[in-house]
Scaffold this motif. Structure first.
Motif, PDB file in Angstrom:
ATOM      1  N   GLU A  29       0.851  -1.189   0.000  1.00  0.00           N
ATOM      2  CA  GLU A  29       0.000   0.000   0.000  1.00  0.00           C
ATOM      3  C   GLU A  29       0.883   1.234   0.000  1.00  0.00           C
ATOM      4  OE1 GLU A  29      -3.411   2.247   2.656  1.00  0.00           O
ATOM      5  OE2 GLU A  29      -2.561   0.393   3.379  1.00  0.00           O
ATOM      6  N   ILE A  30       0.688   2.075  -0.987  1.00  0.00           N
ATOM      7  CA  ILE A  30       1.418   3.339  -1.048  1.00  0.00           C
ATOM      8  C   ILE A  30       0.460   4.431  -0.600  1.00  0.00           C
ATOM      9  CG2 ILE A  30       2.540   4.999  -2.571  1.00  0.00           C
ATOM     10  CD1 ILE A  30       3.588   2.655  -4.199  1.00  0.00           C
ATOM     11  N   THR A  31       0.845   5.127   0.470  1.00  0.00           N
ATOM     12  CA  THR A  31      -0.033   6.139   1.059  1.00  0.00           C
ATOM     13  C   THR A  31       0.255   7.543   0.549  1.00  0.00           C
ATOM     14  OG1 THR A  31       1.440   6.591   2.914  1.00  0.00           O
ATOM     15  CG2 THR A  31      -0.161   4.808   3.188  1.00  0.00           C
ATOM     16  N   GLY A  32       1.441   7.737   0.019  1.00  0.00           N
ATOM     17  CA  GLY A  32       1.853   9.073  -0.415  1.00  0.00           C
ATOM     18  C   GLY A  32       2.811   9.709   0.566  1.00  0.00           C
ATOM     19  N   LYS A  33       2.854   9.183   1.776  1.00  0.00           N
ATOM     20  CA  LYS A  33       3.736   9.742   2.805  1.00  0.00           C
ATOM     21  C   LYS A  33       5.168   9.222   2.684  1.00  0.00           C
ATOM     22  CE  LYS A  33      -0.057  10.206   6.057  1.00  0.00           C
ATOM     23  NZ  LYS A  33      -0.634   9.748   7.334  1.00  0.00           N
ATOM     24  N   GLU A  34       5.371   8.239   1.825  1.00  0.00           N
ATOM     25  CA  GLU A  34       6.692   7.620   1.696  1.00  0.00           C
ATOM     26  C   GLU A  34       7.710   8.611   1.123  1.00  0.00           C
ATOM     27  OE1 GLU A  34       3.497   4.587   1.377  1.00  0.00           O
ATOM     28  OE2 GLU A  34       3.889   6.431   0.295  1.00  0.00           O
ATOM     29  N   SER A  35       8.873   8.599   1.745  1.00  0.00           N
ATOM     30  CA  SER A  35      10.000   9.399   1.248  1.00  0.00           C
ATOM     31  C   SER A  35      10.646   8.639   0.098  1.00  0.00           C
ATOM     32  CB  SER A  35      11.016   9.611   2.367  1.00  0.00           C
ATOM     33  OG  SER A  35      12.249  10.038   1.840  1.00  0.00           O
ATOM     34  N   PHE A  36      10.975   9.359  -0.971  1.00  0.00           N
ATOM     35  CA  PHE A  36      11.613   8.685  -2.107  1.00  0.00           C
ATOM     36  C   PHE A  36      12.947   8.072  -1.705  1.00  0.00           C
ATOM     37  CE2 PHE A  36       8.794  11.547  -4.534  1.00  0.00           C
ATOM     38  CZ  PHE A  36       8.181  10.600  -5.318  1.00  0.00           C
ATOM     39  N   ILE A  37      13.735   8.788  -0.927  1.00  0.00           N
ATOM     40  CA  ILE A  37      15.072   8.309  -0.586  1.00  0.00           C
ATOM     41  C   ILE A  37      15.044   7.394   0.638  1.00  0.00           C
ATOM     42  CG2 ILE A  37      17.384   9.031   0.133  1.00  0.00           C
ATOM     43  CD1 ILE A  37      16.911  11.536  -1.674  1.00  0.00           C
ATOM     44  N   SER A  38      14.461   7.845   1.746  1.00  0.00           N
ATOM     45  CA  SER A  38      14.497   7.073   2.994  1.00  0.00           C
ATOM     46  C   SER A  38      13.657   5.804   2.945  1.00  0.00           C
ATOM     47  CB  SER A  38      14.019   7.924   4.162  1.00  0.00           C
ATOM     48  OG  SER A  38      14.830   9.051   4.319  1.00  0.00           O
ATOM     49  N   ASP A  39      12.455   5.907   2.428  1.00  0.00           N
ATOM     50  CA  ASP A  39      11.532   4.771   2.449  1.00  0.00           C
ATOM     51  C   ASP A  39      11.615   3.882   1.214  1.00  0.00           C
ATOM     52  OD1 ASP A  39      10.504   5.610   4.932  1.00  0.00           O
ATOM     53  OD2 ASP A  39       9.076   6.947   3.938  1.00  0.00           O
ATOM     54  N   LEU A  40      11.807   4.494   0.056  1.00  0.00           N
ATOM     55  CA  LEU A  40      11.769   3.727  -1.192  1.00  0.00           C
ATOM     56  C   LEU A  40      13.142   3.505  -1.815  1.00  0.00           C
ATOM     57  CD1 LEU A  40       8.619   5.443  -2.751  1.00  0.00           C
ATOM     58  CD2 LEU A  40       8.726   3.265  -1.519  1.00  0.00           C
ATOM     59  N   SER A  41      14.180   4.088  -1.225  1.00  0.00           N
ATOM     60  CA  SER A  41      15.575   3.924  -1.681  1.00  0.00           C
ATOM     61  C   SER A  41      15.785   4.387  -3.120  1.00  0.00           C
ATOM     62  CB  SER A  41      16.023   2.470  -1.517  1.00  0.00           C
ATOM     63  OG  SER A  41      15.930   2.079  -0.170  1.00  0.00           O
ATOM     64  N   PHE A  42      15.109   5.456  -3.515  1.00  0.00           N
ATOM     65  CA  PHE A  42      15.304   6.012  -4.850  1.00  0.00           C
ATOM     66  C   PHE A  42      16.681   6.671  -4.945  1.00  0.00           C
ATOM     67  CE2 PHE A  42      11.465   6.793  -7.681  1.00  0.00           C
ATOM     68  CZ  PHE A  42      10.745   5.731  -7.206  1.00  0.00           C
ATOM     69  N   SER A  43      17.312   6.507  -6.089  1.00  0.00           N
ATOM     70  CA  SER A  43      18.533   7.244  -6.404  1.00  0.00           C
ATOM     71  C   SER A  43      18.124   8.490  -7.194  1.00  0.00           C
ATOM     72  CB  SER A  43      19.463   6.385  -7.258  1.00  0.00           C
ATOM     73  OG  SER A  43      18.867   6.154  -8.531  1.00  0.00           O
ATOM     74  N   SER A  44      19.063   9.379  -7.419  1.00  0.00           N
ATOM     75  CA  SER A  44      18.748  10.583  -8.202  1.00  0.00           C
ATOM     76  C   SER A  44      18.352  10.219  -9.627  1.00  0.00           C
ATOM     77  CB  SER A  44      19.927  11.556  -8.200  1.00  0.00           C
ATOM     78  OG  SER A  44      21.086  10.933  -8.709  1.00  0.00           O
ATOM     79  N   ILE A  45      18.944   9.175 -10.164  1.00  0.00           N
ATOM     80  CA  ILE A  45      18.583   8.735 -11.523  1.00  0.00           C
ATOM     81  C   ILE A  45      17.153   8.207 -11.546  1.00  0.00           C
ATOM     82  CG2 ILE A  45      19.074   6.997 -13.301  1.00  0.00           C
ATOM     83  CD1 ILE A  45      22.045   7.445 -12.649  1.00  0.00           C
ATOM     84  N   MET A  46      16.758   7.507 -10.502  1.00  0.00           N
ATOM     85  CA  MET A  46      15.391   6.997 -10.421  1.00  0.00           C
ATOM     86  C   MET A  46      14.384   8.147 -10.324  1.00  0.00           C
ATOM     87  SD  MET A  46      16.112   3.764  -7.888  1.00  0.00           S
ATOM     88  CE  MET A  46      14.414   3.222  -7.708  1.00  0.00           C
ATOM     89  N   ILE A  47      14.737   9.182  -9.589  1.00  0.00           N
ATOM     90  CA  ILE A  47      13.855  10.346  -9.494  1.00  0.00           C
ATOM     91  C   ILE A  47      13.719  11.022 -10.853  1.00  0.00           C
ATOM     92  CG2 ILE A  47      13.583  12.647  -8.472  1.00  0.00           C
ATOM     93  CD1 ILE A  47      14.769  11.412  -5.872  1.00  0.00           C
TER      94      ILE A  47
END
Length: 84
Positions: A29-47
């Motif tokens: 479940e994605i609520t919208g509160k997830e941080s791209f970096i802290s919670d989802l481990s996004f890199s700058s390229i992924m963003i």
């Protein structure tokens, strides 16, 4: 202009797409509160990939002198940027 519900759906589906393309799991479940970096481990390229995917569907450039890409921390921040 798209409705807020359509923007929410588009952003969340794009997040899932980027995570799948990067062979990463996403929360059930994605609520919208997830941080791209802290919670989802996004890199700058992924963003960057995420922004490109969203802009394919939402033909709008939300980033300017009022909103910088560095201001986007959570999924809700991204939704708000495209909703304005």
């Amino acid at each position: 202009m798209l409705s807020k519900d359509k923007i929410i759906h588009t952003v969340i589906e794009a997040v899932k797409e980027v995570l799948i393309d990067s062979d990463m799991n996403y929360p059930s479940e994605i609520t919208g509160k997830e941080s791209f970096i802290s919670d989802l481990s996004f890199s700058s390229i992924m963003i960057a990939q995420l922004v490109m995917i969203i802009q394919e569907y939402i033909e709008k450039e939300p980033f300017n002198e009022d909103i910088a890409i560095s201001d986007i921390i959570t999924i809700n921040d991204m939704i708000a940027a495209y909703s304005n």
